[in-house]
Scaffold this motif. Sequence first.
Motif, PDB file in Angstrom:
ATOM      1  N   LEU A  77       0.818  -1.210   0.000  1.00  0.00           N
ATOM      2  CA  LEU A  77       0.000   0.000   0.000  1.00  0.00           C
ATOM      3  C   LEU A  77       0.853   1.263   0.000  1.00  0.00           C
ATOM      4  N   ALA A  78       1.938   1.240   0.778  1.00  0.00           N
ATOM      5  CA  ALA A  78       2.777   2.434   0.902  1.00  0.00           C
ATOM      6  C   ALA A  78       3.550   2.743  -0.374  1.00  0.00           C
ATOM      7  N   GLN A  79       3.684   1.764  -1.281  1.00  0.00           N
ATOM      8  CA  GLN A  79       4.443   1.991  -2.517  1.00  0.00           C
ATOM      9  C   GLN A  79       3.746   2.959  -3.463  1.00  0.00           C
ATOM     10  N   ARG A  80       2.403   2.987  -3.429  1.00  0.00           N
ATOM     11  CA  ARG A  80       1.609   3.877  -4.275  1.00  0.00           C
ATOM     12  C   ARG A  80       1.825   3.609  -5.768  1.00  0.00           C
ATOM     13  N   THR A  81       2.345   2.451  -6.112  1.00  0.00           N
ATOM     14  CA  THR A  81       2.620   2.108  -7.509  1.00  0.00           C
ATOM     15  C   THR A  81       2.044   0.727  -7.817  1.00  0.00           C
ATOM     16  N   PRO A  82       1.823   0.414  -9.093  1.00  0.00           N
ATOM     17  CA  PRO A  82       1.343  -0.926  -9.463  1.00  0.00           C
ATOM     18  C   PRO A  82       2.351  -2.007  -9.076  1.00  0.00           C
ATOM     19  N   VAL A  83       1.832  -3.180  -8.767  1.00  0.00           N
ATOM     20  CA  VAL A  83       2.668  -4.308  -8.358  1.00  0.00           C
ATOM     21  C   VAL A  83       2.267  -5.533  -9.162  1.00  0.00           C
ATOM     22  N   VAL A  84       3.252  -6.259  -9.677  1.00  0.00           N
ATOM     23  CA  VAL A  84       3.006  -7.526 -10.376  1.00  0.00           C
ATOM     24  C   VAL A  84       3.958  -8.570  -9.805  1.00  0.00           C
ATOM     25  N   VAL A  85       3.391  -9.660  -9.275  1.00  0.00           N
ATOM     26  CA  VAL A  85       4.186 -10.729  -8.666  1.00  0.00           C
ATOM     27  C   VAL A  85       3.801 -12.045  -9.335  1.00  0.00           C
ATOM     28  N   PRO A  86       4.668 -12.605 -10.199  1.00  0.00           N
ATOM     29  CA  PRO A  86       4.324 -13.854 -10.890  1.00  0.00           C
ATOM     30  C   PRO A  86       4.099 -15.035  -9.931  1.00  0.00           C
ATOM     31  N   ASP A  87       4.930 -15.138  -8.876  1.00  0.00           N
ATOM     32  CA  ASP A  87       4.788 -16.233  -7.916  1.00  0.00           C
ATOM     33  C   ASP A  87       5.011 -15.675  -6.513  1.00  0.00           C
ATOM     34  N   ALA A  88       3.924 -15.546  -5.749  1.00  0.00           N
ATOM     35  CA  ALA A  88       4.008 -14.926  -4.429  1.00  0.00           C
ATOM     36  C   ALA A  88       4.861 -15.731  -3.454  1.00  0.00           C
ATOM     37  N   ARG A  89       5.063 -17.041  -3.699  1.00  0.00           N
ATOM     38  CA  ARG A  89       5.884 -17.858  -2.806  1.00  0.00           C
ATOM     39  C   ARG A  89       7.338 -17.414  -2.831  1.00  0.00           C
ATOM     40  N   PRO A  98      -1.064 -15.761   4.852  1.00  0.00           N
ATOM     41  CA  PRO A  98      -2.029 -16.882   4.860  1.00  0.00           C
ATOM     42  C   PRO A  98      -2.777 -17.042   3.544  1.00  0.00           C
ATOM     43  N   PHE A  99      -2.875 -15.985   2.729  1.00  0.00           N
ATOM     44  CA  PHE A  99      -3.493 -16.130   1.412  1.00  0.00           C
ATOM     45  C   PHE A  99      -2.585 -16.891   0.446  1.00  0.00           C
ATOM     46  N   VAL A 100      -1.313 -17.056   0.822  1.00  0.00           N
ATOM     47  CA  VAL A 100      -0.349 -17.758  -0.023  1.00  0.00           C
ATOM     48  C   VAL A 100      -0.046 -19.153   0.523  1.00  0.00           C
ATOM     49  N   THR A 101       0.066 -19.253   1.842  1.00  0.00           N
ATOM     50  CA  THR A 101       0.488 -20.512   2.452  1.00  0.00           C
ATOM     51  C   THR A 101      -0.569 -21.602   2.416  1.00  0.00           C
ATOM     52  N   GLY A 102      -1.811 -21.259   2.206  1.00  0.00           N
ATOM     53  CA  GLY A 102      -2.891 -22.233   2.218  1.00  0.00           C
ATOM     54  C   GLY A 102      -3.790 -22.119   3.423  1.00  0.00           C
ATOM     55  N   ASP A 103      -3.425 -21.292   4.398  1.00  0.00           N
ATOM     56  CA  ASP A 103      -4.276 -21.114   5.580  1.00  0.00           C
ATOM     57  C   ASP A 103      -5.616 -20.464   5.204  1.00  0.00           C
ATOM     58  N   ILE A 104      -5.574 -19.558   4.237  1.00  0.00           N
ATOM     59  CA  ILE A 104      -6.799 -18.937   3.720  1.00  0.00           C
ATOM     60  C   ILE A 104      -7.003 -19.293   2.252  1.00  0.00           C
ATOM     61  N   ALA A 105      -5.920 -19.179   1.475  1.00  0.00           N
ATOM     62  CA  ALA A 105      -5.970 -19.496   0.037  1.00  0.00           C
ATOM     63  C   ALA A 105      -4.575 -19.881  -0.419  1.00  0.00           C
ATOM     64  N   ARG A 106      -4.448 -20.189  -1.726  1.00  0.00           N
ATOM     65  CA  ARG A 106      -3.151 -20.582  -2.285  1.00  0.00           C
ATOM     66  C   ARG A 106      -2.824 -19.688  -3.486  1.00  0.00           C
ATOM     67  N   VAL A 107      -2.724 -18.407  -3.216  1.00  0.00           N
ATOM     68  CA  VAL A 107      -2.439 -17.436  -4.273  1.00  0.00           C
ATOM     69  C   VAL A 107      -1.003 -17.610  -4.755  1.00  0.00           C
ATOM     70  N   ARG A 108      -0.858 -17.616  -6.072  1.00  0.00           N
ATOM     71  CA  ARG A 108       0.481 -17.624  -6.667  1.00  0.00           C
ATOM     72  C   ARG A 108       0.694 -16.288  -7.402  1.00  0.00           C
ATOM     73  N   PHE A 109      -0.064 -16.054  -8.428  1.00  0.00           N
ATOM     74  CA  PHE A 109       0.058 -14.789  -9.163  1.00  0.00           C
ATOM     75  C   PHE A 109      -0.754 -13.704  -8.457  1.00  0.00           C
ATOM     76  N   TYR A 110      -0.129 -12.518  -8.338  1.00  0.00           N
ATOM     77  CA  TYR A 110      -0.803 -11.375  -7.700  1.00  0.00           C
ATOM     78  C   TYR A 110      -0.402 -10.092  -8.425  1.00  0.00           C
ATOM     79  N   ALA A 111      -1.379  -9.248  -8.716  1.00  0.00           N
ATOM     80  CA  ALA A 111      -1.107  -7.935  -9.312  1.00  0.00           C
ATOM     81  C   ALA A 111      -2.121  -6.945  -8.764  1.00  0.00           C
ATOM     82  N   SER A 112      -1.682  -5.707  -8.550  1.00  0.00           N
ATOM     83  CA  SER A 112      -2.597  -4.702  -8.006  1.00  0.00           C
ATOM     84  C   SER A 112      -2.207  -3.317  -8.489  1.00  0.00           C
TER      85      SER A 112
END
Length: 394
Positions: A77-89, A98-112
């Motif tokens: 959030l503090a970066q104020r710039t777009p973010v693209v992460v091909p593999d969050a692990r 927890p959205f990556v580890t499997g506790d909530i979800a298993r996100v790999r790709f993330y962009a915002s």
Amino acid sequence: MTTVEDVTRVEAISHYDLIDSPPRSDLEGLVRLAALLCGVPTAVINIIDDRFQHQIAAVGMEPAVCDRDDSLCVAVLAQRTPVVVPDAREDPRFSANPFVTGDIARVRFYASSPLVTPDGVVIGTLCVFDENVRDLDSETQRALDILANQVIDVLELRRITRELLQTNEMLSQFAGQISHDLRNPLTALTGFLELASDSPDIDHAPQAARSLAHAESAADRMAAMIADLLEYARRGSAAPRPHTVRLDELATEVVKDLRVAITAAGADVVVDADLEVWADRTLLGVVIQNLIANAVKFAAADGVEPRVEVRAEVSSPGWLITVDDNGPGVPVALRRRVFDFMDRGNAEGVDGLGIGLATCRRIIQAHGGRIGIDDSPLGGARVWITLPSRPDVR
């Protein structure tokens, strides 16, 4: 611990009435488009306050609320710039989330892309993600940024619409108070002026007679103005009643009505507006009176001899009216705020409730025009008004 940035963000979020509101189809349409453009199953609009992440619209999952500490987006959030992460692990900012580890979800790709308000406050993100590793090309990244801007545009439109409805309601309630506080004393004043004019001694004092005539004329115009403003407030957002108005004559009348304040401040007011416009004469007079009075008042408070210039010219597709002064000007950061109802910007030490410019904006917008503030060639502020030309009569 709550930071100054958190407090600012929470205040900005409160203006949009987002939390606990039902999902809106316009926002849901934008997240669907984001998912489609990025080729992912899930897209979310996240609003992040000092404690929680609120998913106010989502596709591919049910909107929910989670602790701020569990949010993927809060990490960037503090970066104020777009973010693209091909593999969050493989990214240390997200690998233990927890959205990556499997506790909530298993996100790999993330962009915002950040959601930035017109005042520069980041209130959340438009994000997309997938359980598969992937990437975004530069064109798709730019498209995601554009959609994030569209989210803010939708929120701003909702905010403005809500505030206009609230302002209309306040003005309608205010009308009765104005009637009591202004019309009754004005009636008494007019009565005293009439008594003074009928006095037999007035024939021997020509200067006093002229002054009384000016006062009676100003009182008559004020009575008409109050009556029209009350009707305008009661009609709410109904359109003004425009006709052809000689702008130079109207501005000259305003200067006469403000003669006492202008003389007391040692001000020089110049009117160069030799043209006709299509407007409600009384309401436009209210606007010009507010602008000239403000210009004189703020320049005098700044310790200079006020210089005010009222000018007008034909522009496409209508008319441009400017009121310039040599006062302190208005900082860029405040030029939108000063038009808000009951907001006086940084006007410490100057009398007023902060209603005048809000009224001016409402009147000009009702005419289909625009109003704003720029720097003035005189060194202070320039308030500009655009009015559309008279519609064709067929």
